[in-house]
Design a protein around this motif. Structure first.
Motif, PDB file in Angstrom:
ATOM      1  N   ARG A 239       0.938  -1.290  -0.098  1.00  0.00           N
ATOM      2  CA  ARG A 239       0.123   0.181   0.076  1.00  0.00           C
ATOM      3  C   ARG A 239       0.920   1.160  -0.159  1.00  0.00           C
ATOM      4  O   ARG A 239       1.762   1.259   0.703  1.00  0.00           O
ATOM      5  N   GLY A 240       0.708   2.191  -1.052  1.00  0.00           N
ATOM      6  CA  GLY A 240       1.538   3.304  -1.103  1.00  0.00           C
ATOM      7  C   GLY A 240       3.010   3.186  -1.191  1.00  0.00           C
ATOM      8  O   GLY A 240       3.763   3.850  -0.842  1.00  0.00           O
ATOM      9  N   GLY A 241       3.178   1.876  -2.054  1.00  0.00           N
ATOM     10  CA  GLY A 241       4.520   1.449  -2.215  1.00  0.00           C
ATOM     11  C   GLY A 241       5.373   0.878  -1.237  1.00  0.00           C
ATOM     12  O   GLY A 241       6.612   0.770  -1.281  1.00  0.00           O
ATOM     13  N   GLU A 242       4.781   0.452   0.020  1.00  0.00           N
ATOM     14  CA  GLU A 242       5.164  -0.117   0.922  1.00  0.00           C
ATOM     15  C   GLU A 242       4.541  -1.432   1.338  1.00  0.00           C
ATOM     16  O   GLU A 242       3.554  -1.467   1.416  1.00  0.00           O
ATOM     17  N   VAL A 243       5.236  -2.444   1.889  1.00  0.00           N
ATOM     18  CA  VAL A 243       4.859  -3.655   2.586  1.00  0.00           C
ATOM     19  C   VAL A 243       3.961  -3.357   3.667  1.00  0.00           C
ATOM     20  O   VAL A 243       4.529  -2.883   4.512  1.00  0.00           O
ATOM     21  N   VAL A 244       2.562  -3.791   3.949  1.00  0.00           N
ATOM     22  CA  VAL A 244       1.876  -3.810   4.833  1.00  0.00           C
ATOM     23  C   VAL A 244       1.521  -4.807   5.708  1.00  0.00           C
ATOM     24  O   VAL A 244       1.118  -4.887   6.885  1.00  0.00           O
ATOM     25  N   SER A 245       1.559  -5.989   5.017  1.00  0.00           N
ATOM     26  CA  SER A 245       1.189  -7.481   5.697  1.00  0.00           C
ATOM     27  C   SER A 245       1.522  -8.437   4.725  1.00  0.00           C
ATOM     28  O   SER A 245       1.728  -7.983   3.493  1.00  0.00           O
ATOM     29  N   ALA A 246       1.539  -9.738   5.445  1.00  0.00           N
ATOM     30  CA  ALA A 246       1.878 -10.710   4.459  1.00  0.00           C
ATOM     31  C   ALA A 246       1.185 -11.952   5.223  1.00  0.00           C
ATOM     32  O   ALA A 246       0.758 -12.100   6.263  1.00  0.00           O
ATOM     33  N   SER A 247       0.912 -12.889   4.340  1.00  0.00           N
ATOM     34  CA  SER A 247       0.250 -14.074   4.782  1.00  0.00           C
ATOM     35  C   SER A 247       0.731 -15.439   4.034  1.00  0.00           C
ATOM     36  O   SER A 247       1.180 -15.181   2.898  1.00  0.00           O
ATOM     37  N   ASP A 248       0.605 -16.557   4.671  1.00  0.00           N
ATOM     38  CA  ASP A 248       1.284 -17.907   3.939  1.00  0.00           C
ATOM     39  C   ASP A 248      -0.030 -18.441   2.772  1.00  0.00           C
ATOM     40  O   ASP A 248       0.346 -19.101   2.127  1.00  0.00           O
ATOM     41  N   THR A 249      -1.028 -17.889   3.105  1.00  0.00           N
ATOM     42  CA  THR A 249      -2.068 -18.436   1.964  1.00  0.00           C
ATOM     43  C   THR A 249      -2.745 -16.929   1.413  1.00  0.00           C
ATOM     44  O   THR A 249      -3.184 -15.836   2.000  1.00  0.00           O
ATOM     45  N   PRO A 250      -3.266 -17.263   0.109  1.00  0.00           N
ATOM     46  CA  PRO A 250      -3.952 -16.223  -0.630  1.00  0.00           C
ATOM     47  C   PRO A 250      -5.144 -15.678   0.150  1.00  0.00           C
ATOM     48  O   PRO A 250      -5.969 -16.691   0.739  1.00  0.00           O
ATOM     49  N   GLY A 251      -5.512 -14.564  -0.007  1.00  0.00           N
ATOM     50  CA  GLY A 251      -6.824 -13.937   0.850  1.00  0.00           C
ATOM     51  C   GLY A 251      -8.022 -13.751   0.077  1.00  0.00           C
ATOM     52  O   GLY A 251      -7.961 -14.096  -1.213  1.00  0.00           O
ATOM     53  N   THR A 252      -8.939 -13.194   0.625  1.00  0.00           N
ATOM     54  CA  THR A 252     -10.282 -12.920  -0.114  1.00  0.00           C
ATOM     55  C   THR A 252     -10.467 -11.506   0.463  1.00  0.00           C
ATOM     56  O   THR A 252      -9.982 -10.828   1.236  1.00  0.00           O
ATOM     57  N   GLY A 253     -11.753 -10.838  -0.104  1.00  0.00           N
ATOM     58  CA  GLY A 253     -12.274  -9.497   0.060  1.00  0.00           C
ATOM     59  C   GLY A 253     -11.632  -8.514  -1.084  1.00  0.00           C
ATOM     60  O   GLY A 253     -10.660  -8.586  -1.761  1.00  0.00           O
ATOM     61  N   SER A 254     -12.238  -7.260  -0.814  1.00  0.00           N
ATOM     62  CA  SER A 254     -12.015  -6.294  -1.996  1.00  0.00           C
ATOM     63  C   SER A 254     -10.633  -5.790  -1.804  1.00  0.00           C
ATOM     64  O   SER A 254     -10.009  -5.798  -0.640  1.00  0.00           O
ATOM     65  N   ILE A 255     -10.056  -5.192  -2.537  1.00  0.00           N
ATOM     66  CA  ILE A 255      -8.541  -4.427  -2.482  1.00  0.00           C
ATOM     67  C   ILE A 255      -8.840  -2.849  -2.818  1.00  0.00           C
ATOM     68  O   ILE A 255      -9.431  -2.682  -3.717  1.00  0.00           O
ATOM     69  N   PRO A 256      -8.338  -2.281  -2.081  1.00  0.00           N
ATOM     70  CA  PRO A 256      -8.693  -0.653  -1.836  1.00  0.00           C
ATOM     71  C   PRO A 256      -7.693  -0.302  -3.290  1.00  0.00           C
ATOM     72  O   PRO A 256      -6.781  -0.907  -3.826  1.00  0.00           O
ATOM     73  N   ALA A 257      -8.006   0.772  -3.560  1.00  0.00           N
ATOM     74  CA  ALA A 257      -7.525   1.372  -4.852  1.00  0.00           C
ATOM     75  C   ALA A 257      -5.993   1.638  -4.756  1.00  0.00           C
ATOM     76  O   ALA A 257      -5.295   1.513  -5.746  1.00  0.00           O
ATOM     77  N   ASP A 258      -5.772   1.987  -3.687  1.00  0.00           N
ATOM     78  CA  ASP A 258      -4.214   2.324  -3.355  1.00  0.00           C
ATOM     79  C   ASP A 258      -3.280   1.084  -2.981  1.00  0.00           C
ATOM     80  O   ASP A 258      -2.348   1.099  -2.534  1.00  0.00           O
ATOM     81  N   THR A 259      -3.903  -0.069  -2.973  1.00  0.00           N
ATOM     82  CA  THR A 259      -3.280  -1.380  -2.637  1.00  0.00           C
ATOM     83  C   THR A 259      -2.959  -2.017  -3.921  1.00  0.00           C
ATOM     84  O   THR A 259      -4.057  -2.622  -4.629  1.00  0.00           O
ATOM     85  N   THR A 260      -1.878  -3.165  -3.769  1.00  0.00           N
ATOM     86  CA  THR A 260      -1.609  -4.156  -4.691  1.00  0.00           C
ATOM     87  C   THR A 260      -1.503  -5.349  -3.879  1.00  0.00           C
ATOM     88  O   THR A 260      -0.595  -5.215  -3.000  1.00  0.00           O
ATOM     89  N   VAL A 261      -1.945  -6.440  -4.393  1.00  0.00           N
ATOM     90  CA  VAL A 261      -1.598  -7.797  -3.601  1.00  0.00           C
ATOM     91  C   VAL A 261      -0.845  -8.550  -4.427  1.00  0.00           C
ATOM     92  O   VAL A 261      -1.288  -8.857  -5.604  1.00  0.00           O
TER      93      VAL A 261
END
Length: 411
Positions: A239-261
């Motif tokens: 988000r905003g060019g910085e890593v904000v979280s991580a997970s061992d499994t792919p997630g679900t739910g909508s992705i904000p416009a300023d975020t890339t998963v």
């Protein structure tokens, strides 16, 4: 009035045009036609006409619904119909009405089910690349991961039909070009908003993906769609060019416009594990055209069946089905959008080889096959109407929700 058209390679197709002086097209269907009786050449909008006709093919009589679109007309344009997210579906009539289209047909093949991966959610996302309003929505899944009939020799999941900013329609290929820049270096991006990623790769999911689970992207292999889901996965949110979280499994739910998963599998997962919260990450992605020199306003996936007036070699001439196909004529300035009827009397349809020959006979120099069967559908809006009407009988008995389609718009 009837006329013979050029025979197929099997030497057996005859096209019969229905006119207002003969049998009315709607009345020729088995059961009440969704749109009622429609005479030859009804004007839908300036530069857009609709008609119906019968075709005698090897498996029997098919009934075609044809839209002819003049792209030279300044009041006409084509665009991608889609529900606002890549991983979502809606009926063609709802897509057309929501977008204000005067006509439309269904589009690309898609991730319709996940019987091979119990417990994994089907995404509903399409197979090939997609561009809407000049904006890239997604890239193509690996060839072995596609849904639909076998591709003709020499074709790929990157094949598209599109209309450029010059207003001309063309067949092309759109391949993903992208990278992930990290403090440890740069590596290639191999997926964008697609339901399947290549093995050992990293793919990006943006707000355009939607809220559906990203788990399906790590299932199957580069040679087998039914292959097991990967046990080595990792997901990072940027988000905003910085890593904000991580997970061992792919997630679900909508992705904000300023975020890339970023989702990685196998070697790609190992690359993502090198990242920590706060690390700066740059993600770039674009679709690169193989031939077009102008940007695309819209593009949709499928596969070519006719090029330069010649059917592709190796087209299937055995399996008949209800089909949707688009033909290009007049150097891409005229389009022929055709959907077969799925009424019981006509459900045998035609083969891919017969489809290519039909489009050639109708004057197309190039033709592009879209999803068929229960997905095949055509809609048009009557003058003064507030919504479109389904013109053919969907073979499943009702409209099937689809991920995208081609819309015809009139200003």
């Amino acid at each position: 009035m009837a006329r013979d058209r050029r025979q197929t390679t099997a030497g057996r197709s005859v096209l019969t045009v229905l006119t207002a002086l003969g049998v009315l097209a709607g009345a020729a269907l088995a059961g009440a036609a969704p749109a009622g009786a429609v005479p030859l050449g009804r004007r839908v909008a300036p530069g857009v006409t609709y008609r119906q006709f019968d075709i005698e093919e090897a498996a029997g009589r098919a009934h075609a619904h044809l839209l002819t679109v003049d792209l030279n007309n300044p009041h006409v344009r084509l665009g991608l119909l889609y529900p606002g997210s890549v991983a979502a579906r809606a009926t063609v009539s709802n897509l057309a009405d929501s977008a204000g289209a005067v006509a439309g047909v269904n589009g690309d093949f898609f991730n319709i089910s996940e019987t091979q991966h119990p417990g994994v959610e089907a995404t509903g996302a399409s197979v090939g690349p997609a561009i809407a309003g000049g904006q890239v929505l997604k890239a193509a899944v690996p060839k072995a991961q596609r849904f639909g009939p076998s591709l003709p020799p020499g074709t790929t999941t990157t094949d598209v039909l599109g209309v450029g900013t010059d207003g001309r329609a063309r067949l092309d290929r759109l391949t993903l070009s992208g990278s992930v820049g990290t403090p440890e270096g740069e590596f290639p991006l191999k997926g964008l908003n697609q339901y399947a990623l290549p093995q050992n790769s990293v793919g990006a999911f943006t707000s355009r993906w939607g809220s559906v689970s990203r788990e399906r992207a790590t299932c199957g292999t580069d040679t087998d769609r039914a292959g097991a889901c990967s046990e080595d996965t990792y997901e990072v949110k940027v988000r905003g060019g910085e890593v904000v979280s991580a997970s061992d499994t792919p997630g679900t739910g909508s992705i904000p416009a300023d975020t890339t998963v970023l989702v990685g599998r196998e070697q790609g997962a190992q690359q993502l594990r090198q990242l920590s919260a706060g690390d700066e990450v740059t993600v770039t992605h674009d679709l690169v055209a193989a031939t077009a020199k102008v940007p695309y306003r819209f593009a949709i996936g499928g596969y070519p069946v006719l090029r330069g007036g010649r059917p592709l070699s190796g087209l299937d001439d055995n399996t008949s089905a209800v089909r949707t196909v688009v033909g290009l004529a007049d150097d891409g300035h005229r389009m022929l959008l055709l959907s077969l009827d799925g009424a019981a009397a006509y459900r045998t349809g035609m083969t891919i080889a017969e489809e290519a020959d039909l489009m050639d006979g109708l004057g197309a120099s190039d033709a592009f096959n879209l999803d068929g069967g229960g997905s095949s559908e055509m809609v048009t809006r009557d003058t003064g109407a507030s919504s479109v009407t389904v013109r053919n009988h969907p073979s499943g008995g009702s409209e099937r929700p689809v991920p995208n389609g081609i819309g015809v718009f009139s200003s």
